[in-house]
Design an enzyme around this catalytic site. Structure first.
Site, PDB file in Angstrom:
ATOM      1  N   CYS A 103       1.510  -0.182   1.226  1.00 30.72           N
ATOM      2  CA  CYS A 103       2.229  -0.914   2.271  1.00 30.72           C
ATOM      3  C   CYS A 103       1.795  -2.373   2.289  1.00 30.72           C
ATOM      4  CB  CYS A 103       1.987  -0.265   3.631  1.00 30.72           C
ATOM      5  SG  CYS A 103       0.266  -0.319   4.183  1.00 30.72           S
ATOM      6  N   GLU A 152      -5.450   4.511   0.217  1.00 32.47           N
ATOM      7  CA  GLU A 152      -6.122   3.446  -0.522  1.00 32.47           C
ATOM      8  C   GLU A 152      -7.430   3.030   0.152  1.00 32.47           C
ATOM      9  OE1 GLU A 152      -1.613   2.551  -0.844  1.00 32.47           O
ATOM     10  OE2 GLU A 152      -2.991   3.589   0.498  1.00 32.47           O
ATOM     11  N   CYS A 200      -2.291  -2.115   2.885  1.00 30.83           N
ATOM     12  CA  CYS A 200      -3.096  -1.600   1.774  1.00 30.83           C
ATOM     13  C   CYS A 200      -3.020  -2.515   0.552  1.00 30.83           C
ATOM     14  CB  CYS A 200      -2.643  -0.191   1.408  1.00 30.83           C
ATOM     15  SG  CYS A 200      -2.983   1.019   2.708  1.00 30.83           S
ATOM     16  N   HIS A 212      -5.018   4.710   5.532  1.00 33.36           N
ATOM     17  CA  HIS A 212      -4.217   5.197   4.419  1.00 33.36           C
ATOM     18  C   HIS A 212      -5.109   5.600   3.247  1.00 33.36           C
ATOM     19  CE1 HIS A 212      -0.324   2.986   5.895  1.00 33.36           C
ATOM     20  NE2 HIS A 212      -0.806   3.867   6.768  1.00 33.36           N
TER      21      HIS A 212
END
Length: 375
Positions: A98, A75, A107, A73
């Protein structure tokens, strides 16, 4: 009036700040959205997300975006670039981090482990697996959290994702072309690289047309480099037999080397065999309408569907769907206005009209594109 989709979340703890008046936060969040859109057309069924890591001096020390489903992701990429500079920093992320284990680790925990001081969230994730849980974990770890910066922009960026999660239906956009004086015509656009039409085909998970458009041999493929091509859905609406397609098998839509094709409706064992040899999936049904097509697209995991009405408003009962406020099956309208007059099929005056909101216009080559939302 059709129901208006709203998102309500009540999981925020008291210490969580809702919205922020700092202009810098908005500036950084808009940059997050720009980063997020680098994943356009590649992240579905996941949302597009961008992330920045900013140190106490206001310098961006980490950038990241979600490139495609199954990969890390936003991040994670931003924290990797920031390294030790993430300690005590502010993380800006366009969608709530998430907090569940899916194909990638949570994350929210990565941000806590990096010891960021503050996290600014554009909008909360409507996915029930998240829906405030990421914000809660950050707060419990002592991280200051701000939610709702450039919220509308962040939601619009992932309008299809939000719509599918909340309504359990794909986000549908109707596209058609017309002359300046209102005559329908075959779409003059060609999906060349960097063109608006090519980018639309890259953005949407599925593109729908009917057998009536196949004579024109439409190009339903994005020309963008490395594009994730849409599922091409051909709805057979005029007859219960597939034999009418015998002379159209050379159409580019039946070439499945670059993108999958699904044919919905019609019957005929011999033609089904021929199509399946070309790797075209055939789903025979007795009745094909807009609802059945959208339901099938949803079952195949599509968040967004582009309805290509080259064959006219009669396809799949689109005209009736546009006039029926209670059905709300089409969310967006995209009209390509070509610099011509006359020569096409003039539409009759509608017996009922629906107003569009959030209208935008843009010039694309010689054409003008008007977009709006049914609200």
């Amino acid at each position: 009036m059709p129901p208006i989709v709203t998102w309500e979340f009540t999981r925020f703890p008291r210490r969580t700040k809702i919205c922020c008046s700092l202009r810098d936060d908005s500036d950084y969040m808009r940059q997050c959205v720009e980063l997020a859109r680098r994943g356009l057309g590649r992240t579905s069924p996941n949302p597009m997300v961008g992330c920045l890591i900013v140190d106490n001096a206001g310098e961006i020390v980490g950038r990241g975006f979600h490139p495609r489903a199954g990969e890390p992701h936003a991040e994670v990429f931003a924290l990797r670039e920031a390294g030790s500079k993430a300690h005590g920093s502010t993380a800006y992320v366009s969608l709530e981090p998430c907090d569940h284990v899916g194909r990638t680790p949570p994350c929210s925990r990565a941000l806590v482990a990096a010891r960021v001081r503050r996290v600014v969230v554009g909008t909360v994730d409507p996915n029930p697996l998240v829906a405030g849980k990421g914000v809660e974990r950050l707060r419990r770890a002592g991280v200051e959290v701000t939610v709702g910066v450039e919220e509308e922009l962040c939601r619009v960026t992932n309008e299809a994702f939000f719509h599918r999660i909340v309504t359990k239906k794909p986000f549908a956009c109707l596209r058609y072309a017309m002359t300046i004086d209102g005559c329908l015509l075959a779409d003059p656009s060609t999906p060349v690289a960097a063109s608006f039409y090519s980018q639309q085909l890259e953005e949407y998970d599925a593109v729908v047309t009917t057998e009536a458009s196949l004579d024109a041999d439409p190009v339903l493929l994005s020309a963008e480099q490395g594009a994730k091509q849409p599922l091409r859905v051909v709805a057979v609406t005029s007859s219960s037999s597939l034999s009418q397609l015998a002379g159209l098998l050379s159409a580019r839509v039946f070439d499945t080397k670059l993108a999958p094709t699904l044919l919905l409706g019609g019957k005929g064992e011999s033609m089904e065999t021929v199509l399946r040899r070309k790797n075209v999936e055939v789903v025979p049904v007795n009745e094909v309408d807009l609802d059945s097509v959208l339901d099938l697209c949803y079952q195949r995991g599509a968040c967004s569907v582009l309805l290509d009405s080259t064959a006219g408003f009669d396809m799949l009962g689109v005209k009736e769907a546009l006039e029926d406020e209670d059905r709300a099956v089409i969310q967006k309208l995209c009209v390509v206005v070509a610099p011509f007059a006359g020569g096409g099929q003039t539409q009759k005056v509608a017996s009922s009209m629906r107003k569009l909101g959030r209208l935008t216009t843009r010039k694309c080559g010689e054409n003008v594109v008007i977009q709006g939302y049914f609200e």
